[in-house]
Scaffold this motif. Structure first.
Motif, mmCIF file in Angstrom:
data_model
loop_
_atom_site.group_PDB
_atom_site.id
_atom_site.type_symbol
_atom_site.label_atom_id
_atom_site.label_comp_id
_atom_site.label_asym_id
_atom_site.label_seq_id
_atom_site.Cartn_x
_atom_site.Cartn_y
_atom_site.Cartn_z
ATOM 1 N N GLY A 8 0.832 -1.006 0.018
ATOM 2 C CA GLY A 8 -0.294 -0.056 -0.038
ATOM 3 C C GLY A 8 0.989 1.629 0.461
ATOM 4 O O GLY A 8 2.052 1.249 0.186
ATOM 5 N N ARG A 10 1.571 4.561 1.730
ATOM 6 C CA ARG A 10 1.042 5.032 3.043
ATOM 7 C C ARG A 10 1.414 6.716 2.837
ATOM 8 O O ARG A 10 2.413 7.325 1.929
ATOM 9 N N PRO A 11 0.332 7.375 3.211
ATOM 10 C CA PRO A 11 0.849 8.734 3.560
ATOM 11 C C PRO A 11 1.153 9.025 4.303
ATOM 12 O O PRO A 11 1.748 8.868 4.922
ATOM 13 N N THR A 102 -14.593 2.224 -3.888
ATOM 14 C CA THR A 102 -13.616 1.592 -4.476
ATOM 15 C C THR A 102 -12.688 1.796 -5.709
ATOM 16 O O THR A 102 -14.065 0.750 -6.369
ATOM 17 N N GLU A 146 -3.084 12.342 -0.808
ATOM 18 C CA GLU A 146 -3.725 12.622 0.943
ATOM 19 C C GLU A 146 -4.600 13.483 0.622
ATOM 20 O O GLU A 146 -4.944 13.449 1.444
ATOM 21 N N ASN A 151 -6.507 5.744 0.123
ATOM 22 C CA ASN A 151 -5.430 4.568 -0.547
ATOM 23 C C ASN A 151 -5.614 3.833 -1.859
ATOM 24 O O ASN A 151 -6.561 3.818 -1.688
ATOM 25 N N MET A 153 -3.459 0.623 -3.674
ATOM 26 C CA MET A 153 -2.270 -0.770 -3.344
ATOM 27 C C MET A 153 -2.605 -1.484 -4.453
ATOM 28 O O MET A 153 -3.539 -1.058 -5.598
ATOM 29 N N ASP A 166 -8.830 3.614 -2.886
ATOM 30 C CA ASP A 166 -10.321 3.702 -1.957
ATOM 31 C C ASP A 166 -10.595 4.906 -1.614
ATOM 32 O O ASP A 166 -9.393 5.881 -0.955
#
Length: 505
Positions: A8, A10-11, A102, A146, A151, A153, A166
């Motif tokens: 994933g 990540r922020p 999603t 962000e 999110n 992936m 998402d």
């Protein structure tokens, strides 16, 4: 389905500021300080607290508050809608209820499509997902994700590659643009490729400490000749054969419209289609090349590693794979019937504590550390296997137990066992589909596999109709194929392949 490695995005971490309410600010907020003078609640009187602000029970609606924003639940479950664009790109959606959505782009590409000099490309593409594109720097892409609270992936398997995002529903247009740009316009800068190759090298060393992962790779390498025999995880010595040019070549060949699906969960079909069509209609069309051929052969893989445990995997061919729906249903139920896990697993029946491998193996042999059934299905074929770990001195007996358990389920299964397995399978399917992300993944992968998405009820009905004879006949058919054996650890006591093969004749 088969095992995947997901990463994933990540922020970035942001600083949190603390806010303190002063007496002056409290005075400016009468809603927080103005307490009704009505009767205090029982607990307030008992503990000497302030009287309650609200005397309206939670079961009643507050006066002056409109409930028009609440949607009544739909009478029917949402259905999957599918549209194929002019260039062959498919758009499939299901309008699940909730504030988030999603989106995913699924590609009919994976390690089975790699040429010899491209070995490990799918693995590297997973790490290169959502990096610099032709229109965005990696920094800008991260900041945009962000800003929309998203999110992202990506995951790569042997036959498919998936990219997901998402977001809340109001940000779907922006999310779709970022997703399409990341998948269709990757730049593959030299420095980013070099950086991710270093990360892969580090992760490969960690994966070597996971016996099940090592044996699953080894099992495929000897079980199949052709495409499915190729490694999914980049070999340790082959990572330096890859480059940005290798990635560009693989993407230009395999990322074409007829091999791609945009799947959405939590979005209206017409709305997503109107957004997607201008972006996706420019993707190169043409005809998709057939998947390279794979043939099951069976074989023997062994690797010595010093340690107190010996790990083994014993598998057989599942003819037909996912596209043989009846067989795939039986294999899914069989996995729950066999079950298993670690000897120190915690939990109740939901963790498989009443499955055959628990009651007949883990509860009977104290030297057995792990015994788990694994179903690895692909479009046209697959492997059903049992993974086991035991004390090295009992390695010979461990293999003997695996052989006996497979032969036992081919000869006799009780109605009680089957009913429990059927209920566990159906429960797992329905509970997983409560996740919006799983719904999107199910849509994308099924459209790639079947050309459409099968209704959930059709699958549930097929499971519910299974008979004991379906299980025993399917396993008997399995055992007629040549065995595939993979062993890791102190392999001195593992029986020779010819001896294992002889036990099933």
């Amino acid at each position: 389905m088969s095992q995947r490695w997901c990463r994933g995005l990540r922020p970035l971490t942001s600083n949190l500021r603390q806010f303190h309410t002063s007496s002056s600010s409290a005075a400016a907020l009468p809603a927080l300080s103005d307490v009704q003078s009505g009767a205090s609640s029982f607990l307030s009187k008992l503990f000497g607290g302030q009287p309650s602000r609200s005397l309206v029970p939670m079961t009643e609606q507050l006066s002056g508050v409109s409930s028009s924003f609440l949607d009544s639940p739909p009478s029917d479950a949402p259905k999957t809608e599918l549209t194929t664009l002019g260039n062959g790109f498919k758009v499939a959606t299901e309008a699940t209820i909730g504030p988030t959505a999603t989106l995913g782009i699924y590609v009919d590409a994976g390690s089975v499509y790699e040429k010899p000099m491209q070995t490990g490309t799918s693995h590297l593409l997973e790490y290169m997902a959502f990096k610099t594109t032709m229109n965005r720097s990696h920094f800008r892409l991260v900041r945009e994700v962000e800003a929309m609270g998203g999110n992202v992936m990506a995951s790569a398997s042997r036959e498919q590659i998936a990219y997901n995002i998402d977001v809340v529903k109001t940000n779907v247009p922006e999310a779709l643009e970022v997703l399409a740009d990341a998948v269709l316009n990757p730049r593959f800068t030299t420095w980013e490729v070099a950086e991710q190759m270093q990360k892969i090298e580090q992760d490969i060393k960690l994966l070597k400490e996971n016996p099940q992962t090592v044996l699953l790779e080894g099992l495929h390498s000897v079980a199949f000749t052709g495409a499915l025999g190729r490694p999914l995880i980049c070999p340790e010595g082959g990572i330096h054969n890859l480059s940005a040019d290798t990635l560009h070549e693989f993407v230009s060949t395999n990322f074409i419209a007829p091999k791609m699906v945009l799947a959405g969960a939590g979005v209206e079909h017409k709305a997503l289609l109107s957004l997607a069509e201008p972006m996706l209609s420019t993707v190169e069309g043409g005809s998709a090349s057939p998947q390279p051929e794979s043939k099951y052969a069976g074989g023997d893989y062994r690797q010595f590693v010093a340690g107190p445990l010996t790990h083994c995997m014993l598998g057989f061919e599942v003819q037909g794979g996912w596209r043989d729906v009846k067989t795939s249903v039986v294999m899914t139920a069989l996995q729950y019937l066999m079950g298993g896990g670690g000897s120190f697993s915690a939990g109740g029946p939901g963790k498989g504590m009443h499955s055959r491998l628990y009651t007949r193996v883990l509860n009977q042999f104290p030297w057995m550390v792990n015994c788990t059934a694994i179903s690895s299905l692909y479009n046209e074929t697959g492997i059903f296997s049992i993974f086991a770990s035991a004390e090295s001195a009992s390695a010979d007996e461990m293999v003997n137990v695996l052989c006996k358990e497979l032969q036992a389920v081919a000869s006799k299964v009780s109605e009680e066992e089957l009913e429990r397995a059927k209920k566990a399978t159906i429960s797992s399917v329905l509970m997983n589909l409560e996740s919006r992300a799983v719904v999107a993944e199910d849509i994308g992968r099924q459209v790639l596999t079947y050309g459409h998405r099968k209704p959930v009820q059709e699958y549930v009905t097929a499971i519910d109709k299974l008979q004991v004879s379906d299980i025993t006949q399917a396993v008997s058919k399995l055992l007629k194929s040549p065995p595939s054996v993979a062993a890791l650890g102190d392999i001195a006591n593992i029986p020779r392949y010819a001896e294992v093969e002889r036990r099933f004749k």
